[in-house]
Structures are given as structure tokens and as C-alpha cells.
Design a protein around this motif. Structure first.
Motif, PDB file in Angstrom:
ATOM      1  N   ASP A   3     -12.929  90.387  40.027  1.00  0.00           N
ATOM      2  CA  ASP A   3     -14.285  90.246  40.520  1.00  0.00           C
ATOM      3  C   ASP A   3     -15.086  89.527  39.447  1.00  0.00           C
ATOM      4  O   ASP A   3     -15.402  90.106  38.411  1.00  0.00           O
ATOM      5  N   THR A  51     -10.902  97.298  41.971  1.00  0.00           N
ATOM      6  CA  THR A  51     -10.173  98.257  42.805  1.00  0.00           C
ATOM      7  C   THR A  51     -10.560  98.158  44.267  1.00  0.00           C
ATOM      8  O   THR A  51      -9.980  98.826  45.106  1.00  0.00           O
ATOM      9  N   GLY A  52     -11.559  97.320  44.574  1.00  0.00           N
ATOM     10  CA  GLY A  52     -12.039  97.113  45.941  1.00  0.00           C
ATOM     11  C   GLY A  52     -13.080  96.021  45.935  1.00  0.00           C
ATOM     12  O   GLY A  52     -13.354  95.425  44.894  1.00  0.00           O
ATOM     13  N   PRO A  53     -13.703  95.730  47.071  1.00  0.00           N
ATOM     14  CA  PRO A  53     -14.675  94.651  47.159  1.00  0.00           C
ATOM     15  C   PRO A  53     -15.881  94.826  46.221  1.00  0.00           C
ATOM     16  O   PRO A  53     -16.418  93.854  45.723  1.00  0.00           O
ATOM     17  N   ASP A  54     -16.301  96.062  45.967  1.00  0.00           N
ATOM     18  CA  ASP A  54     -17.455  96.331  45.108  1.00  0.00           C
ATOM     19  C   ASP A  54     -17.150  97.359  44.025  1.00  0.00           C
ATOM     20  O   ASP A  54     -18.077  97.897  43.410  1.00  0.00           O
ATOM     21  N   THR A  55     -15.877  97.649  43.793  1.00  0.00           N
ATOM     22  CA  THR A  55     -15.516  98.692  42.841  1.00  0.00           C
ATOM     23  C   THR A  55     -14.535  98.163  41.799  1.00  0.00           C
ATOM     24  O   THR A  55     -13.814  97.197  42.029  1.00  0.00           O
ATOM     25  N   GLU A  82     -19.149 100.914  40.447  1.00  0.00           N
ATOM     26  CA  GLU A  82     -19.439 100.288  41.730  1.00  0.00           C
ATOM     27  C   GLU A  82     -20.707  99.451  41.578  1.00  0.00           C
ATOM     28  O   GLU A  82     -21.710  99.919  41.031  1.00  0.00           O
TER      29      GLU A  82
END
Length: 122
Positions: A3, A51-55, A82
Motif C-alpha cells: 500500500d 493485510t487488506g485494502p485499508d489495513t 487501519e
């Protein structure tokens, strides 16, 4: 997964049992982390990953020394964060403290961390 929003320098505030502890953390594009807080004598080095789109999560180690410079152990820090905007995130963190032989002495989890991006990249 990476990210690009995380890459750069951030000011952090760690809630240490109700006491705000300021710090700085730098995330590099290749997954590296450099961190310091006013309550530590040394910088921490480690890595991060999305770990995800926002994390995301990151971890680092800080070598600990006594007043004479003798190695007395290390802190192993881990944080889950996050994004709340492109220039701010919040999360929780914890640390385990280990003696020089690597045995865990104590630890804690669940401390609140907030951060804001700054500098020419923020």
C-alpha cells in the motif's frame, strides 16, 4: 500486497497507560520500517506488509542497553493499523520484552496508536 499510502514518514502517538508517547516511524517501499519513540534509547528496525485494502501490520525490534551500554535484551514490537484517511491511521500495538538469551520476560498488547503523515511525502 503493498500500500503506497504507508510509504513515508509518520508522527505517532502511543497511549502508554494513559500517557501519550510521541514517536516517528518511516515505512519504505520495499517493506522496511525504522521507528523511534521518546521512551526508548535506540531505534527499532523491522518490516511491514498490507493485510487488506485499508489495513496493514508491522513489527520491529529495539535493542535495549543499560546505563553503561551493556546489552540487556530487546523489545519486539508489533502493530496492526487501519487507514482513516490517506494521511492518517490508527491501530493497536504491543511488545514482548526478551532477555539477552531470547527468553520472554514480559509483554503487553492492545495499546492504542495513532499516526499522521508528514514531510515532503505527506
Amino acid at each position: 500486497m503493498t500500500d503506497a499510502r504507508l510509504v513515508g514518514t509518520w508522527t505517532t502517538q502511543l497511549d502508554d497507560d494513559g500517557k501519550a508517547v510521541p514517536g516517528l516511524v518511516r515505512f519504505s517501499a520495499d517493506g522496511g520500517v525504522v521507528s523511534t519513540q521518546v521512551n526508548t534509547r535506540n531505534i527499532g528496525l523491522g518490516s511491514w506488509r498490507a493485510t487488506g485494502p485499508d489495513t496493514f501490520e508491522y513489527g520491529f525490534h529495539i535493542l535495549a542497553v543499560d546505563g553503561e551500554g551493556k546489552h540487556v535484551g530487546e523489545a519486539r514490537v508489533r502493530v496492526q493499523g487501519e487507514f482513516v484517511s490517506d494521511t492518517a491511521w490508527q491501530g493497536t500495538g504491543g511488545a514482548d520484552f526478551h532477555d539477552p538469551q531470547g527468553a520472554k520476560v514480559r509483554g503487553h498488547d492492545g495499546s492504542k496508536v495513532t499516526a499522521e503523515k508528514f514531510g515532503v511525502d505527506g
